[in-house]
Design an enzyme around this catalytic site. Structure first.
Site, PDB file in Angstrom:
ATOM      1  N   GLY A 106     -13.414   6.431  -9.425  1.00  0.00           N
ATOM      2  CA  GLY A 106     -12.033   6.642  -9.848  1.00  0.00           C
ATOM      3  C   GLY A 106     -11.018   6.423  -8.737  1.00  0.00           C
ATOM      4  O   GLY A 106      -9.881   6.876  -8.843  1.00  0.00           O
TER       5      GLY A 106
ATOM      6  N   CYS B 289       0.851  -1.199   0.000  1.00  0.00           N
ATOM      7  CA  CYS B 289       0.000   0.000   0.000  1.00  0.00           C
ATOM      8  C   CYS B 289       0.884   1.246   0.000  1.00  0.00           C
ATOM      9  O   CYS B 289       1.684   1.454   0.912  1.00  0.00           O
ATOM     10  CB  CYS B 289      -0.926   0.016   1.213  1.00  0.00           C
TER      11      CYS B 289
ATOM     12  N   HIS C  15      -9.394  13.858  -0.193  1.00  0.00           N
ATOM     13  CA  HIS C  15      -8.795  14.908  -1.020  1.00  0.00           C
ATOM     14  C   HIS C  15      -9.212  16.269  -0.455  1.00  0.00           C
ATOM     15  O   HIS C  15     -10.391  16.469  -0.126  1.00  0.00           O
ATOM     16  CB  HIS C  15      -9.289  14.822  -2.464  1.00  0.00           C
TER      17      HIS C  15
ATOM     18  N   ASN D  58     -13.177   9.510  -2.705  1.00  0.00           N
ATOM     19  CA  ASN D  58     -13.555   8.590  -3.772  1.00  0.00           C
ATOM     20  C   ASN D  58     -13.727   7.189  -3.198  1.00  0.00           C
ATOM     21  O   ASN D  58     -12.882   6.722  -2.423  1.00  0.00           O
ATOM     22  CB  ASN D  58     -12.496   8.587  -4.880  1.00  0.00           C
TER      23      ASN D  58
ATOM     24  N   ASP E 275      -0.848  16.227  -3.097  1.00  0.00           N
ATOM     25  CA  ASP E 275      -1.092  15.218  -4.136  1.00  0.00           C
ATOM     26  C   ASP E 275      -0.048  15.372  -5.248  1.00  0.00           C
ATOM     27  O   ASP E 275       0.269  16.485  -5.678  1.00  0.00           O
ATOM     28  CB  ASP E 275      -2.506  15.377  -4.715  1.00  0.00           C
TER      29      ASP E 275
ATOM     30  N   HIS F 155      -8.668   7.876   2.062  1.00  0.00           N
ATOM     31  CA  HIS F 155      -8.037   9.192   2.128  1.00  0.00           C
ATOM     32  C   HIS F 155      -9.038  10.247   1.699  1.00  0.00           C
ATOM     33  O   HIS F 155      -9.993   9.952   0.970  1.00  0.00           O
ATOM     34  CB  HIS F 155      -6.786   9.246   1.237  1.00  0.00           C
TER      35      HIS F 155
ATOM     36  N   THR G  49      -8.120   5.061  -6.897  1.00  0.00           N
ATOM     37  CA  THR G  49      -6.942   4.337  -7.384  1.00  0.00           C
ATOM     38  C   THR G  49      -6.087   3.797  -6.253  1.00  0.00           C
ATOM     39  O   THR G  49      -5.343   2.838  -6.445  1.00  0.00           O
ATOM     40  CB  THR G  49      -6.068   5.244  -8.278  1.00  0.00           C
TER      41      THR G  49
END
Ligand code: AMP
Ligand code: ZN
Length: 110
Positions: free
Chosen positions: A92, A4, A101, A86, A30, A99, A94
């Site tokens: 989306g 991870c 954003h 997400n 990011d 987490h 990934t």
């Protein structure tokens, strides 16, 4: 969690400057920013999805979110910010380590 990327960043195996860190989470920029300011708030505990959270994880995430308004100015988010989590392929997602954003630093499109 083996393999991870966010656990590897948490453990310092992959270098990524932490703009904030406490006992529950850390915040990094990011690597592919989608806004003038784009951070990721990453709980230190590995779990993939909201659906995987324990009651304790939910309480910890709530505590992390509550800190964000106090951190915002230092992160250059003086006029507000947007949070996105997400969940799953259609969204989306990934990286399957939960987490948040944090986007801002400019007026964001609706
Ligand atoms: P998501 O698509 O919601 O799973 O978000 C994963 C985010 O992690 C993406 O916006 C990536 O740009 C970001 N990301 C992946 N690897 C790194 C890294 N090493 N450092 C910082 N951000 C990363
Ligand atoms: Zn992880």
């Amino acid at each position: 969690m083996d393999g991870c990327i966010f656990c590897m960043i948490a453990g310092g195996v992959i270098p990524s400057p932490k703009v904030y860190e406490d006992e529950l989470m850390f915040i990094i920029s990011d690597i592919y920013p989608k806004a003038k300011k784009h951070y990721l708030m990453i709980p230190k505990k590995h779990y993939k999805l909201l659906a995987d959270m324990t009651e304790g994880d939910a309480a910890d995430l709530s505590r992390c979110l509550k800190k964000l308004p106090d951190l915002a100015e230092g992160l250059g988010l003086t006029n507000g910010f947007r949070l996105i989590i997400n969940q799953g392929t259609d969204a989306g997602q990934t990286v399957f380590h939960l987490h948040v954003h944090i986007l801002g630093g400019e007026e964001l499109p609706i």
